[in-house]
Write a protein that holds these residues in place. Structure first.
Motif, PDB file in Angstrom:
ATOM      1  N   ARG A 195     -24.182  85.336  50.108  1.00  0.00           N
ATOM      2  CA  ARG A 195     -23.081  84.919  49.239  1.00  0.00           C
ATOM      3  C   ARG A 195     -22.849  85.984  48.173  1.00  0.00           C
ATOM      4  O   ARG A 195     -23.793  86.531  47.615  1.00  0.00           O
ATOM      5  N   LEU A 196     -21.618  86.259  47.903  1.00  0.00           N
ATOM      6  CA  LEU A 196     -21.226  87.212  46.868  1.00  0.00           C
ATOM      7  C   LEU A 196     -21.891  88.583  47.028  1.00  0.00           C
ATOM      8  O   LEU A 196     -22.625  89.048  46.143  1.00  0.00           O
ATOM      9  N   ASP A 212     -15.833  90.007  57.916  1.00  0.00           N
ATOM     10  CA  ASP A 212     -16.217  88.592  57.747  1.00  0.00           C
ATOM     11  C   ASP A 212     -17.173  88.373  56.582  1.00  0.00           C
ATOM     12  O   ASP A 212     -18.080  87.529  56.659  1.00  0.00           O
ATOM     13  N   ASP A 214     -16.685  86.861  53.930  1.00  0.00           N
ATOM     14  CA  ASP A 214     -16.514  85.533  53.330  1.00  0.00           C
ATOM     15  C   ASP A 214     -16.873  84.406  54.297  1.00  0.00           C
ATOM     16  O   ASP A 214     -16.699  83.231  53.964  1.00  0.00           O
TER      17      ASP A 214
END
Length: 229
Positions: A195-196, A212, A214
């Motif tokens: 994440r992030l 990809d 996200d």
């Protein structure tokens, strides 16, 4: 797939920015003995490092050799390794592997991929880790973190981690292989996080497709399938 120049760029950047990971060991899995390292790798499947370490500590307080392990009951092993999860399947494989080591390998952990993968509960990824960190052979194991990095970079086009492992080992120049596993996994954990991800400060940005980034892994297969329709 990356070009040879892009692959060399990736490893040169990792070598410069993550040189401290060159010989660092995966502490939760690898121990002084080949046997306990093998069992540690088996316990680490789908388990966080802290849980793997706790399971190893509890199990190896009871048995550190295949001879000692087969004296335990499956319930004994289950209670010891419970923190690592999947404890019923893992306990069964630990006992079966210990018996097989004694009956077919004179109690010695084999050093080849083929022989390691003949042991119950030992797949290609586990064999890669054992050959790299126990027997010091330059293999790159592709776990969920390394796969995430390779996918986002655009280095692999398959969702199969085993096939990705074959590909990355085949295309990594020999001079980079010894450090490659720890550098890839360190970068994946510290920069290209699930994440992030820190794309703005990533040293690999110039060679990254940012594919990809996200999409969580649980939804990646469906996204790829829909894109191919």
């Amino acid at each position: 797939m990356k070009t040879r120049a892009e692959i060399e760029f990736i490893y040169d950047q990792l070598s410069e920015s993550l040189s401290e990971y060159r010989e660092r060991q995966p502490d939760a899995k690898i121990h002084e003995r080949a046997y306990t390292s093998l069992i540690g790798v088996m316990l680490s499947a789908q388990s966080q490092d802290a849980r793997t370490a706790k399971a190893c500590k509890q199990l190896f307080a009871l048995a550190k050799t295949p001879e000692e392990m087969i004296q335990l009951t499956q319930d004994d092993i289950i209670e010891a390794i419970r923190p690592a999860g999947l404890f019923r399947a893992k306990s069964k494989n630990i006992l079966a592997t210990s018996h097989m080591l004694l009956t077919e390998f004179s109690g010695v952990v084999p050093s080849t991929h083929k022989e390691l993968m003949s042991l119950p509960g030992v797949g290609k990824k586990s064999a890669d880790i054992v050959t790299r960190f126990v027997f010091q052979q330059p293999f790159i194991a592709v776990d969920t973190h390394v796969f995430r990095l390779l996918w986002r970079l655009g280095w692999t086009d398959t969702l199969n981690e085993g096939k990705t492992s074959v590909m990355v080992n085949d295309y990594t120049p020999e001079r980079y292989k010894r450090a490659a596993h720890m550098q890839l996994i360190a970068h994946a954990k510290t920069v290209c996080s699930s994440r992030l991800p820190s794309c703005d400060t990533c040293v690999l940005s110039a060679a990254c497709d940012k594919r990809d980034i996200d999409v969580p892994k649980s939804k990646l297969r469906q996204v790829v399938k829909e894109r191919s329709l």
